[in-house]
Motif scaffolding. Structure first.
Motif, short mmCIF file in Angstrom:
data_model
loop_
_atom_site.label_atom_id
_atom_site.label_comp_id
_atom_site.label_asym_id
_atom_site.label_seq_id
_atom_site.Cartn_x
_atom_site.Cartn_y
_atom_site.Cartn_z
N ASP A 106 0.85 -1.19 0.00
CA ASP A 106 0.00 0.00 0.00
C ASP A 106 0.89 1.24 0.00
OD1 ASP A 106 -2.38 1.36 -0.14
OD2 ASP A 106 -3.21 0.56 1.72
N SER A 107 0.28 2.37 -0.30
CA SER A 107 0.94 3.68 -0.19
C SER A 107 -0.19 4.71 -0.14
CB SER A 107 1.87 3.94 -1.39
OG SER A 107 1.11 4.18 -2.55
N CYS A 108 0.15 5.98 0.08
CA CYS A 108 -0.93 6.97 0.26
C CYS A 108 -1.72 7.18 -1.02
CB CYS A 108 -0.38 8.29 0.79
SG CYS A 108 0.29 9.38 -0.49
N ARG A 109 -1.06 7.01 -2.15
CA ARG A 109 -1.66 7.16 -3.48
C ARG A 109 -2.22 8.55 -3.76
NH1 ARG A 109 -5.11 1.81 -4.47
NH2 ARG A 109 -5.23 2.72 -6.55
N LYS A 110 -1.82 9.53 -2.94
CA LYS A 110 -2.29 10.90 -3.13
C LYS A 110 -1.13 11.87 -3.36
CE LYS A 110 -6.00 10.10 0.20
NZ LYS A 110 -6.24 10.18 1.66
N HIS A 112 2.58 13.60 -4.55
CA HIS A 112 3.13 13.78 -5.90
C HIS A 112 4.03 12.61 -6.28
CE1 HIS A 112 6.53 15.23 -3.51
NE2 HIS A 112 7.28 15.12 -4.57
N ILE A 113 4.58 11.94 -5.27
CA ILE A 113 5.45 10.79 -5.56
C ILE A 113 4.61 9.61 -6.04
CG2 ILE A 113 7.04 9.12 -4.52
CD1 ILE A 113 8.13 11.44 -2.80
N CYS A 114 3.50 9.35 -5.37
CA CYS A 114 2.58 8.29 -5.83
C CYS A 114 2.01 8.63 -7.21
CB CYS A 114 1.44 8.10 -4.83
SG CYS A 114 1.94 7.19 -3.35
N LYS A 115 1.70 9.90 -7.40
CA LYS A 115 1.10 10.29 -8.69
C LYS A 115 2.09 10.16 -9.85
CE LYS A 115 -2.48 13.38 -6.82
NZ LYS A 115 -3.58 12.43 -6.78
N LYS A 116 3.38 10.10 -9.50
CA LYS A 116 4.40 9.86 -10.54
C LYS A 116 4.62 8.37 -10.75
CE LYS A 116 8.27 12.44 -10.64
NZ LYS A 116 9.44 13.22 -10.15
N ASP A 117 3.77 7.55 -10.16
CA ASP A 117 3.92 6.09 -10.27
C ASP A 117 5.21 5.59 -9.65
OD1 ASP A 117 1.47 5.51 -11.60
OD2 ASP A 117 2.33 6.31 -13.45
N GLU A 119 5.33 4.78 -6.23
CA GLU A 119 4.78 4.55 -4.88
C GLU A 119 5.82 4.02 -3.92
OE1 GLU A 119 3.83 2.89 -7.64
OE2 GLU A 119 1.66 3.01 -7.95
N GLN A 120 6.84 3.35 -4.46
CA GLN A 120 7.86 2.78 -3.58
C GLN A 120 8.59 3.86 -2.78
OE1 GLN A 120 8.13 3.21 -6.85
NE2 GLN A 120 10.25 3.42 -7.50
N ASN A 121 8.57 5.09 -3.26
CA ASN A 121 9.25 6.17 -2.55
C ASN A 121 8.29 7.05 -1.75
OD1 ASN A 121 11.30 5.84 -5.22
ND2 ASN A 121 12.29 6.08 -3.25
N CYS A 122 7.03 6.69 -1.73
CA CYS A 122 6.05 7.43 -0.93
C CYS A 122 6.44 7.35 0.55
CB CYS A 122 4.67 6.81 -1.15
SG CYS A 122 3.41 7.41 0.01
N ALA A 123 6.33 8.46 1.25
CA ALA A 123 6.70 8.48 2.67
C ALA A 123 5.81 7.56 3.49
CB ALA A 123 6.62 9.91 3.20
N ASP A 124 4.62 7.27 2.99
CA ASP A 124 3.68 6.41 3.72
C ASP A 124 3.56 5.01 3.13
OD1 ASP A 124 2.93 8.18 5.75
OD2 ASP A 124 1.64 9.27 4.36
N LEU B 272 16.95 18.16 -0.34
CA LEU B 272 16.46 17.95 -1.71
C LEU B 272 15.08 17.30 -1.73
CD1 LEU B 272 19.48 16.49 -3.71
CD2 LEU B 272 18.53 18.80 -3.86
N LYS B 273 14.28 17.73 -2.67
CA LYS B 273 13.05 17.01 -2.98
C LYS B 273 13.40 15.65 -3.57
CE LYS B 273 10.38 21.09 -4.37
NZ LYS B 273 9.78 21.80 -5.51
N PHE B 274 12.41 14.79 -3.65
CA PHE B 274 12.52 13.53 -4.38
C PHE B 274 13.02 13.83 -5.80
CE2 PHE B 274 10.23 10.18 -6.95
CZ PHE B 274 10.99 9.11 -6.52
N GLU B 275 14.06 13.15 -6.20
CA GLU B 275 14.66 13.33 -7.53
C GLU B 275 15.30 14.70 -7.73
OE1 GLU B 275 11.72 11.98 -10.44
OE2 GLU B 275 12.49 9.95 -10.22
#
Lengths: 364, 364
Positions: A106-110, A112-117, A119-124, B272-275
């Motif tokens: 799972d991830s937050c899916r909301k 900007h990191i999740c929206k970039k596909d 999700e593995q780097n999502c903080a949640d 730094l931001k992600f990426e």
């Protein structure tokens, strides 16, 4: 439950009985562990686990080498199996499908990191084990277990032509190397270096070769030359041989460094062409030491990569299906004792190239 | 020579008398040095030097701190002056033009690096001093001298609206910060961090602000806050203040690190931001230590940048002309004694922000 479809019931305290192998601490052996999986929600896929790869991460976590272990722990994030049932809103899976689950569930899916596909780097992001669900409370248990219930978004389809056992490590080792190969647009013009010929490295060679790259394997040991060539490499460098390394200076566009043991990256960076890319996918505990002159004179991109996003993981599996790529594995019976032996051998790099546990037969 | 144009005569042993300030070793003072510049060839521009900035590199080289010094050495690679004559094939310069010479005076111009307009990274690039011509024999002497003869390709035009004294450090400090700002496409959407507010940092702030970026200066010292804001920064972080640094985590798109003293980059990477991109333009003698988890979780681009190519240097000067940007300088008389004092003060970071030597008056 007899129905092949369930309705949403995320708050139910009643779960589904599951069993697996767990450790209670860094110093106690694996034991049989009875626990409950959540009742499937509308967006959940219930998977009967057939196989689970043994990733080096499992070993780090079981032994608490990264100082973030939570017990009891059921490891395993290279999971393949067969869909048993799906929730009412699940669109892309049905019972009988071959399915895979990797390092996250799972991830937050909301954000900007999740929206970039990514999700593995999502903080949640919620890891498959030694982590929690999004509620930050409910522990997650991994693939050394008979059954897993995962939101559809985090389940992948395994192409039918790939055997489920040898496909299992694709869910971690495969995507970990595939992601940077795609991110840096590897093709037939790419001079690609793969450092280390273990679980990650061997699949990196296969994937890079299938993308058309000229693959050079860089290893501490001459003994791996023949295997590297058989896997698809075109060249081989012994990293301890200064002469070889010097001759190959400025020759590579991209290096994927799969080595997790502390090592000197300076000779590797020397292999890069001007503006070449070095990407770490291993996680040595000691920081990498990068000389400023190398940064100034070569202006490389030094970066890292962590598994891959869900979209990319599916793309990787489809690519493997198309090119008939799986991992070279040693399939073993799954018992507390066999797991221990496999861990010991993995630590000694005595495996070609991944142990895969036969989970289905263990929990019949 | 009275003609304003000369003919090709690259092999003539007879040179043009020149004078400058040189050191004979790492431990001897500057002295007046009489030497010969080559007879101008058809593609040469003869420049009467008016000003030369004192770059920290001069100090490293004079004192042989990088263990690559050759003596006698006439330092100086932030050179501005007026064109005195041009060779017969020179197209873009004529007598009276304001001209600048930076860190290099030649390169092979054939390799793929030169063809990418990144001559500064050519393996055969000829530095303005402490180096040789392409013949690998003839020493080069820098801008602490009255006259320099440089191939047209390596001479820049200084826009007429820029004063030659304050423009001099643009040839090194200016292009060193401008190049990565352009490479990473800085614009009004960019959250830009500049680490260190010295010669490089202060012009980096001006350039970044002129490109529209939101500039944050990161410094060890709170005392630089007001100056940073006056130069165009919108925010300021004291790098030793953990709380400030923590609050600013994951906020920057690009960090230009101008600090040449060894320092811990981990807290900077955390900004730094992600990426995001971290680009070193200083050259600490100790390697940078980069944690693998940072690489995996943030997947940054860690890179470096060395001055800039000739095309880009001209572009930078034109940009500065358009935006009326020059360096903040302390202009000083050029004598062996004043140079020594300026070196001592530069080492103590006691200059805002660059010493510039008045060369024209020194050698009248």
């Amino acid at each position: 439950m007899t129905s092949k479809q369930t309705t949403a019931n995320t708050t139910s305290p009643i779960g589904i009985a599951a069993k697996g192998y767990a450790v209670d601490s860094a110093s106690t052996p694996f034991k049989l562990f009875n626990f409950e999986r959540r009742m499937p929600a509308a967006d959940d896929v219930v998977i009967r686990i057939h196989y689970c790869g043994i990733c080096h991460t499992d070993i780090h976590q079981v032994y608490n080498e990264w100082h973030m272990s939570k017990y009891p722990m059921v490891p395993g994030h290279e999971i393949t199996g067969v869909v048993e049932q799906v929730g009412s809103s699940v669109k892309h899976f049905r019972a009988g499908d071959h399915a895979g689950v990797g390092c996250m569930v799972d991830s937050c899916r909301k954000c900007h990191i999740c929206k970039k596909d990514t999700e593995q780097n999502c903080a949640d992001s919620c890891l498959t084990y030694n982590s929690t669900e999004l509620d930050k409370v409910t522990p997650t248990y991994g693939g050394y277990s008979n059954l897993i219930i995962v939101k559809e978004h985090f389940v992948c389809k395994i192409p039918k032509n790939l055997p489920l056992d040898a496909a299992a490590p694709l869910l971690c080792a495969g995507i970990t190397t595939y992601s940077p190969l795609r991110r840096y647009k590897v093709d037939k013009h790419t001079q690609l270096g793969i450092v280390g010929l273990g679980g990650l490295g061997h699949i990196g060679v296969k994937l890079g070769a299938a993308m058309g790259a000229h693959v050079t394997v860089i290893s501490t040991s001459e003994s791996k030359r023949d295997d590297a060539m058989k896997l698809g490499a075109k060249a081989f460098l012994v990293s301890k041989d200064d002469e070889q390394m010097k001759t190959a200076a400025n020759s590579l566009d991209l290096i994927i460094d799969t080595v997790s043991a502390p090592h000197d990256v300076a000779p590797l960076l020397n292999l890069l062409k001007f503006e070449g890319v070095y990407c770490a996918v291993g996680a040595p505990t000691k920081p990498l030491e990068i000389g400023a002159f190398t940064l100034l004179m070569k202006r490389p991109t030094i970066t890292g990569s962590l598994i891959g996003g869900m979209k990319e993981t599916q793309e990787m599996l489809d690519f493997c299906g198309k090119h008939n790529i799986t991992c070279d594995i040693e399939k073993i019976e799954a018992t507390p004792e066999t797991i221990k032996t496999a861990y010991d051998r993995t630590v000694k790099a005595d495996v070609k190239y991944r142990f895969v546990l036969d989970i289905l037969n263990a929990f019949k």
